[in-house]
Structure formats: structure tokens, C-alpha cells
Enzyme design. Structure first.
Site, mmCIF file in Angstrom:
data_model
loop_
_atom_site.group_PDB
_atom_site.id
_atom_site.type_symbol
_atom_site.label_atom_id
_atom_site.label_comp_id
_atom_site.label_asym_id
_atom_site.label_seq_id
_atom_site.Cartn_x
_atom_site.Cartn_y
_atom_site.Cartn_z
ATOM 1 N N LYS A 164 6.640 6.375 38.457
ATOM 2 C CA LYS A 164 8.069 6.269 38.160
ATOM 3 C C LYS A 164 8.618 4.922 38.601
ATOM 4 C CE LYS A 164 12.486 8.626 38.326
ATOM 5 N NZ LYS A 164 13.261 9.806 38.768
ATOM 6 N N ASN A 216 15.370 -0.418 34.669
ATOM 7 C CA ASN A 216 16.638 -0.499 35.392
ATOM 8 C C ASN A 216 17.169 -1.920 35.539
ATOM 9 O OD1 ASN A 216 17.517 2.147 35.821
ATOM 10 N ND2 ASN A 216 16.135 2.445 37.519
ATOM 11 N N ASN A 270 10.874 2.378 36.430
ATOM 12 C CA ASN A 270 12.197 1.954 36.895
ATOM 13 C C ASN A 270 12.260 0.455 37.149
ATOM 14 O OD1 ASN A 270 13.423 4.467 36.832
ATOM 15 N ND2 ASN A 270 12.868 4.975 38.926
ATOM 16 N N ASN A 311 15.515 7.540 43.065
ATOM 17 C CA ASN A 311 14.690 6.461 42.534
ATOM 18 C C ASN A 311 14.159 5.611 43.680
ATOM 19 O OD1 ASN A 311 15.060 7.088 39.786
ATOM 20 N ND2 ASN A 311 16.981 5.942 39.705
ATOM 21 N N GLY A 346 22.736 15.867 40.752
ATOM 22 C CA GLY A 346 23.038 16.958 41.672
ATOM 23 C C GLY A 346 23.853 18.051 41.017
ATOM 24 N N ALA A 368 21.282 12.891 33.215
ATOM 25 C CA ALA A 368 22.581 13.557 33.271
ATOM 26 C C ALA A 368 23.675 12.505 33.352
ATOM 27 C CB ALA A 368 22.659 14.507 34.455
#
Length: 300
Positions: free
Chosen positions: A180, A188, A184, A98, A22, A125
């Protein structure tokens, strides 16, 4: 890439929260000439450093006409519910998180002229003290999810291109969400369980587990009508492992900092969809179980 060729005026953007993605989006918007505000539980100016430049973000002031909601999947419904009284009648909301499963919950909450979008991104980020680090250059896919969103496609896609571009506009976000999700679902939970950088998953000892997880995801995706090519998806997973080798995944960071993870919207979504189609997904079910166990152990 999206381009601002529309006659629609630029929207006044607000960003929910002060998470890393964000704040990355807010920083890039501000440097592009927008004046994004932050929608926070406790409104206050936020000062950060981005690309060696000091930036300040003021609290968002209702009514809100355009909002990026880059929060964790489990926080989406609460965030949108809190926003609803403060939105204009034709406000545009862009979800970005996600996992899967929230779109169906949010769409019925909006007024007929309020637009809903989904943006999936590969940008990375990291929030470090008072700085935002752009740890991985990426790209994004953006889709309108209702007719009210389509009416504002020029202004929304132009802003998101500045925030998290380059942006590709699509009419159907589902194939991209499944792609995606597959990535993930592997990276993850494995990095979280083994407390390692993404790059460690290139080691031989992880390959059988990666293959087993992915085979299950592909099986469920096909049953849902969004077939994933196993070999192509496996190549994408290894490309992400290589390109983000020095990074920690968001789930690994959540476990390290004893925060709730998005496991229920990632591998948990696979498990739930598998049950719907009467498919067995033991590897994804085990990952879900182990991560939930770790979360339950917080504070003990």
C-alpha cells in the site's frame, strides 16, 4: 473473509474521530447490528445520512473495550495516548491509516493484556455535508500485532468484516503495508502537487515520474526485507488509478483544504528508510520536500 465462528462475545466498539473512513466503518457496523460510539474531542451525538438512511452515533462511554483508530498517521500517537486511561485492561485497538512507522511507537504503550491490530483497507469514503458517501468498494487486510490481540481474533475480525470487509486475516501485516505504501507514494503526492483526480495519472506525461518513484520504493522495500516485484506493483498502481479515476486522493484533499498531509509517513518514511540503508531516493526526497513546502505556505 473473516467469519464470526468464535465463541467470543461481540465487542462494544468505539471509533476515534469523525473522518470519512471512520464514519463509513461506524455506519456499516450500526447497520450490521453493532452500536458503535464515537470518541471525539468534544463529545456530542453525530447525525449522518448513509445509503439514504439517517443514522445517529452517540459519544463513546468509558471504559472502552474495543476501539478503531482510523486517524491520520501523524495523529495516531496522540490519539492512543489520550485513549490509554479510558481502556479496559484487555481492550483491543485497531489502527488504520496510510503510511508506516507508528506500530513501533504504540506497542510499548499498551498493558500486557491489551491487543493491538493493524487494518489496511482499499475502501474509499467521502464526507459531504451531513452525508457519508462510499466512493470506492474495497477490501481490507487485518493482522494481530501482539499475543493479546491473537486471543481476541474471532470477535475483532468479525467486527472489522462488518465495518470494512471483506477482511482477510494475516499473521504478518508488513508485506501488505509495503504494497500500500508503494501505491500511496505514487498517487497521493502526484495528485496533490498537480491538483488532479487520480485518473489523470494515467496520462503519458506522468509515466516516467511514476516509474522513478516506484523503482526507489522497491529498492528500499527490498533492503528492508520486503521485496516488491516492480512490474506487479506497477500494475497494481495503474489498476488503482483506473478504479478510482474520478476520485481525489486524501493528500490532494488535504492540500486543497490546507490541512497537514501524511507525506512524512509515506514518502518521508521511504526517505528515512533509505538513509538507514544508505540508498539514494532523489524522487521521493523531492516529493517530500515539495509537499512540506506547500504545507509551510498555509495561511500566507
Amino acid at each position: 473473509m473473516a467469519s464470526n465462528t468464535s465463541a467470543q462475545p461481540a465487542l462494544s466498539w468505539s471509533i476515534v474521530g469523525h473522518g470519512a473512513i471512520g464514519l463509513l466503518a461506524a455506519s456499516r457496523l450500526q447497520l450490521a447490528g453493532y452500536k458503535p460510539g464515537l470518541w471525539l474531542r468534544q463529545p456530542a451525538p453525530v447525525n449522518i445520512q448513509f445509503q439514504q438512511q439517517p443514522l445517529q452515533f452517540l459519544p463513546a462511554v468509558p471504559p472502552l473495550s474495543a476501539v478503531l483508530v482510523p486517524v491520520k498517521s501523524y495523529a495516531v500517537l496522540e490519539a492512543v495516548t489520550t485513549l490509554l486511561p479510558h481502556l479496559t485492561s484487555d481492550a483491543q485497538l485497531v489502527l488504520s491509516h496510510n503510511g508506516m512507522g507508528n506500530i513501533e511507537q504504540v506497542l510499548p504503550l499498551l498493558a500486557p493484556q491489551q491487543g493491538l491490530w493493524f487494518l489496511t483497507t482499499t475502501h474509499g469514503a467521502l464526507k459531504q455535508a451531513q452525508s457519508i458517501l462510499h466512493t470506492g468498494l474495497g477490501q481490507s487486510v487485518l493482522a494481530p500485532l501482539n499475543r493479546a490481540a491473537q486471543a481476541h481474533s474471532g470477535a475483532v475480525s468479525a467486527a472489522m468484516d462488518c465495518a470494512l470487509g471483506p477482511v482477510a486475516l494475516t499473521e504478518d501485516i508488513q508485506p501488505f503495508l509495503w504494497q500500500k505504501l508503494a501505491i500511496n507514494a505514487v498517487i497521493n503526492p502526484l495528485t496533490a502537487l498537480h491538483n488532479c483526480h487520480n485518473g489523470e495519472l494515467a496520462q503519458p506525461q506522468y509515466q516516467q515520474h511514476i516509474s522513478a518513484i516506484l523503482h526507489e520504493v522497491c529498492q528500499v522495500a527490498a533492503a528492508a526485507g520486503y521485496a516488491l516485484h516492480y512490474e506487479v506493483t506497477l500494475e497494481r498502481i495503474h489498476a488503482v488509478i483506473q478504479s478510482t479515476a474520478a476520485n481525489f486522493s486524501s493528500m490532494q484533499q488535504d492540500i486543497v483544504h490546507q490541512r497537514r498531509t501524511e507525506i512524512e509517513a509515506i514518502n518521508g518514511y521511504i526517505v528515512a528508510q533509505a538513509a538507514r540503508f544508505k540508498l539514494a531516493v532523489p524522487h521521493n526526497a523531492q516529493l517530500l520536500h515539495l509537499l512540506l513546502q506547500l504545507q509551510q505556505g498555509y495561511g500566507r
